[in-house]
Design an enzyme around this catalytic site. Structure first.
Site, short mmCIF file in Angstrom:
data_model
loop_
_atom_site.label_atom_id
_atom_site.label_comp_id
_atom_site.label_asym_id
_atom_site.label_seq_id
_atom_site.Cartn_x
_atom_site.Cartn_y
_atom_site.Cartn_z
N TYR A 101 47.16 -129.99 -26.91
CA TYR A 101 47.76 -129.09 -26.17
C TYR A 101 47.16 -128.46 -25.02
N ASN A 155 46.62 -135.42 -34.00
CA ASN A 155 47.48 -134.34 -33.75
C ASN A 155 47.90 -134.32 -32.25
N LYS A 193 42.84 -127.69 -36.41
CA LYS A 193 43.14 -126.07 -35.99
C LYS A 193 44.05 -125.31 -36.82
N SER A 197 36.94 -119.88 -31.04
CA SER A 197 38.37 -118.99 -31.14
C SER A 197 38.01 -117.76 -31.57
N ALA A 198 38.87 -116.68 -31.21
CA ALA A 198 38.95 -115.11 -31.47
C ALA A 198 38.93 -115.20 -33.29
N TYR A 229 38.63 -122.94 -41.21
CA TYR A 229 38.81 -123.13 -40.11
C TYR A 229 38.10 -122.54 -39.04
N LYS A 232 34.14 -123.06 -36.74
CA LYS A 232 33.88 -122.65 -35.41
C LYS A 232 32.46 -122.03 -35.39
N ASN A 252 53.68 -123.11 -37.11
CA ASN A 252 53.32 -121.85 -37.63
C ASN A 252 53.07 -120.83 -36.76
N ASN A 253 53.07 -121.06 -35.40
CA ASN A 253 52.61 -119.97 -34.18
C ASN A 253 53.91 -119.37 -33.76
N GLY A 287 46.82 -112.68 -44.91
CA GLY A 287 45.56 -113.18 -43.73
C GLY A 287 45.95 -112.78 -42.45
P1 NAD Z 1 45.50 -129.67 -30.69
O1 NAD Z 1 45.67 -129.92 -31.87
O2 NAD Z 1 46.86 -129.93 -29.55
O3 NAD Z 1 44.24 -130.51 -29.81
C1 NAD Z 1 43.25 -131.11 -30.47
C2 NAD Z 1 43.26 -132.47 -30.09
O4 NAD Z 1 42.07 -133.11 -30.75
C3 NAD Z 1 44.30 -133.35 -30.55
O5 NAD Z 1 44.94 -134.30 -29.77
C4 NAD Z 1 43.83 -134.03 -31.67
O6 NAD Z 1 44.51 -135.43 -31.86
C5 NAD Z 1 42.33 -134.28 -31.25
N1 NAD Z 1 41.35 -134.52 -32.38
C6 NAD Z 1 41.10 -133.78 -33.48
N2 NAD Z 1 40.20 -134.29 -34.24
C7 NAD Z 1 39.81 -135.42 -33.53
C8 NAD Z 1 38.52 -136.42 -33.74
N3 NAD Z 1 38.02 -136.32 -34.97
N4 NAD Z 1 38.31 -137.15 -32.67
C9 NAD Z 1 38.91 -137.39 -31.65
N5 NAD Z 1 40.12 -136.61 -31.37
C10 NAD Z 1 40.33 -135.72 -32.32
O7 NAD Z 1 44.92 -128.19 -30.33
P2 NAD Z 1 44.73 -127.10 -29.42
O8 NAD Z 1 45.65 -126.02 -29.60
O9 NAD Z 1 44.82 -128.02 -28.01
O10 NAD Z 1 43.24 -126.70 -29.52
C11 NAD Z 1 42.07 -127.24 -28.64
C12 NAD Z 1 40.89 -126.61 -29.20
O11 NAD Z 1 40.90 -125.40 -28.97
C13 NAD Z 1 40.62 -126.94 -30.61
O12 NAD Z 1 39.30 -126.99 -30.87
C14 NAD Z 1 40.94 -125.36 -31.45
O13 NAD Z 1 40.63 -125.11 -32.65
C15 NAD Z 1 40.68 -124.47 -30.13
N6 NAD Z 1 41.55 -123.35 -30.25
C16 NAD Z 1 42.87 -123.45 -29.97
C17 NAD Z 1 43.52 -121.97 -30.31
C18 NAD Z 1 45.00 -122.06 -29.73
O14 NAD Z 1 45.61 -120.96 -29.64
N7 NAD Z 1 45.78 -123.45 -29.59
C19 NAD Z 1 43.16 -120.75 -30.13
C20 NAD Z 1 41.73 -120.98 -30.30
C21 NAD Z 1 40.96 -122.17 -30.36
C1 UD1 Z 2 46.73 -118.01 -35.41
C2 UD1 Z 2 45.68 -118.39 -36.16
C3 UD1 Z 2 44.30 -118.23 -35.08
C4 UD1 Z 2 44.65 -119.18 -33.99
C5 UD1 Z 2 45.97 -118.69 -33.19
C6 UD1 Z 2 46.44 -119.43 -32.25
C7 UD1 Z 2 46.21 -117.54 -38.26
C8 UD1 Z 2 45.52 -116.41 -39.43
N1 UD1 Z 2 45.41 -117.27 -37.26
O1 UD1 Z 2 46.51 -116.71 -34.92
O2 UD1 Z 2 43.17 -118.76 -35.96
O3 UD1 Z 2 43.50 -119.21 -33.18
O4 UD1 Z 2 46.83 -118.78 -34.13
O5 UD1 Z 2 46.77 -120.66 -32.45
O6 UD1 Z 2 46.91 -118.25 -38.63
N2 UD1 Z 2 54.68 -114.39 -36.41
C9 UD1 Z 2 55.80 -114.02 -36.84
N3 UD1 Z 2 56.59 -114.96 -37.04
C10 UD1 Z 2 56.32 -116.43 -37.24
C11 UD1 Z 2 55.03 -116.80 -36.55
C12 UD1 Z 2 54.15 -115.62 -36.15
O7 UD1 Z 2 55.92 -112.81 -36.80
O8 UD1 Z 2 57.08 -117.14 -37.38
C13 UD1 Z 2 53.67 -113.14 -36.02
C14 UD1 Z 2 52.32 -113.17 -36.67
O9 UD1 Z 2 52.16 -112.55 -37.77
C15 UD1 Z 2 51.42 -112.44 -35.64
C16 UD1 Z 2 51.98 -112.89 -34.46
O10 UD1 Z 2 53.19 -113.54 -34.68
O11 UD1 Z 2 51.62 -111.09 -35.58
C17 UD1 Z 2 51.03 -114.13 -33.79
O12 UD1 Z 2 51.11 -115.20 -34.72
P1 UD1 Z 2 50.53 -116.68 -34.58
O13 UD1 Z 2 51.39 -117.14 -33.43
O14 UD1 Z 2 50.47 -117.50 -35.75
O15 UD1 Z 2 49.08 -116.27 -33.99
P2 UD1 Z 2 47.73 -115.75 -34.80
O16 UD1 Z 2 48.19 -115.14 -36.24
O17 UD1 Z 2 47.13 -114.52 -33.70
#
Ligand code: NAD
Ligand code: UD1
Length: 340
Positions: A11, A35, A84, A124-125, A148, A152, A197-198, A293
């Protein structure tokens, strides 16, 4: 610059690869597709109108990494590749430590062997856990609450020790808040496996009819409307943060930590209403119990990134929702709607 983007089919990596390419970087993407879809790479190539080099490999595979780096000419690595899912990490901690910690150690080892010592790392935060005060700045003591988040923080510490041992390293640690939205073209976006999940991917799938209704996890928190508050950051603003970090590393040796967030907290119901406006549909939702959590409130103090990197996010929640809806409505099943 020639830049390797690990996890570049995922992503945030895919959106950053576009921004890097548009800024003139020679981008090479590496991903094991654990992923991400192969179609994401196809979409990146058609969006950039460039045959972006892609290597399907795992960051834990030293031989494969040597093959990539021995091509020569790399200046930097932007390292997204990681697992992640917070919940999954509590069930499969070994997989998370192996992929995220051992995988990063392997990558760093092969980078050093090939003389590549500039790295931007996706932290990550989540490393902050439940801070006592808001907004969260970089001096807030880390308190990771899941395997997780701990992976980090361990990598952050490893990076500090590496740089202390070899001061030639230039390392940027970026602590992302909630990455959301999609590319304005609607051609790429987040494509979670299974039920999201998000919050925003879940809402988008309700809007497009894949899911029936949103469960709001708690409306009895001590916040103005009782729902949880987060800092939602457009993925393109986040991607731009990586360009700023690379510029900064060009001018500075050392290891640097920056929050990437907007500094604005939004409640779950704020997000539901913003998405309803963007898609012109109502989002059926019901109040459910709190999710185990969850923190109540989390938003960044992005002052350090603004002052040191010159980074300021541009896009608001309305734009986040419009861009996400463009992606979701044209790709109801994500990259599953496209041929690889
Ligand atoms: P994502 O899963 O969409 O992207 C991660 C990519 O890494 C995937 O394409 C996966 O196939 C690849 N990957 C995983 N393990 C690998 C390996 N061993 N070798 C090669 N490729 C591998 O996730 P994202 O949301 O794009 O997140 C990117 C980074 O940002 C991650 O490190 C995640 O922990 C961090 N992050 C994401 C968020 C968020 O809100 N999405 C928040 C905080 C931190
Ligand atoms: C989650 C991860 C965090 C990651 C972030 C971004 C956890 C505990 N933390 O954070 O490590 O960096 O995603 O990918 O999982 N909510 C609902 N209904 C839903 C989904 C979420 O009400 O179906 C609410 C949650 O309770 C929260 C807010 O929406 O208040 C955001 O949730 P989410 O998008 O999962 O992000 P985080 O919990 O902040």
């Amino acid at each position: 610059m020639k830049t390797l983007v690990t996890g570049g089919a995922g992503y945030i990596g895919s959106h950053t690869a576009i921004e890097l390419h548009d800024a003139g970087h020679e981008v090479v993407i590496l991903d094991n597709h654990s992923n991400s879809a192969r179609a994401a790479v196809t979409a990146l190539r058609s969006l950039t109108r460039h045959d972006l080099p892609f290597v399907e490999c795992d960051i834990r595979d030293a031989t494969a990494l040597d093959g990539v780096f021995s091509e020569g000419g790399f200046d930097a690595v932007v390292h997204f590749a990681a697992l992640k899912a917070v919940g999954e990490s509590t069930v499969e901690p070994l997989r998370y430590y192996d992929n995220n910690v051992a995988g990063t150690a392997r990558l760093l080892d092969r980078m050093a062997a090939h003389g590549i010592k500039t790295l931007v790392f996706s932290s990550s935060a989540a490393v902050y856990g439940n801070p006592a005060a808001m907004p969260i700045n970089e001096t807030c003591p880390p308190d990771p609450q899941s395997p997780y988040a701990r992976t980090k923080l361990i990598v952050e510490e490893l990076l500090r020790e590496l740089q202390a041992a070899d001061p030639d390293w230039r390392i940027s640690i970026l602590r992302y808040f909630n990455a959301v939205g999609a590319h304005a073209s609607g051609a790429i976006g987040e494509d979670p496996c299974g039920v999201p999940n998000n919050l925003l991917p879940f809402i988008a799938q309700v809007a497009v009819g894949r899911l029936e209704r949103l469960s709001v996890f708690g409306d009895d928190y001590p916040t103005p409307d009782g729902t949880g508050i987060r800092d939602y950051l457009h993925v393109i603003d986040l991607a731009q943060g990586h360009l700023k970090a690379l510029d900064y590393l060009g001018r500075n040796k050392g290891v640097f930590v920056h929050n990437l967030g907007t500094g604005k907290g939004r409640s779950v119901l704020d997000v539901v209403r913003a998405f309803e406006r963007a898609c012109g549909r109502s989002i059926p939702h019901r109040i459910a119990g709190r999710r185990a959590g969850d923190v109540v409130v989390s938003y960044a103090d992005p002052t350090k990134a603004r002052d040191e990197l010159g980074w300021t996010p541009k896009y608001d929640l309305a734009r986040i929702c419009t861009d996400l809806w463009r992606w979701q409505s044209t790709h109801p099943h994500g990259f599953g709607d496209q041929k690889a």
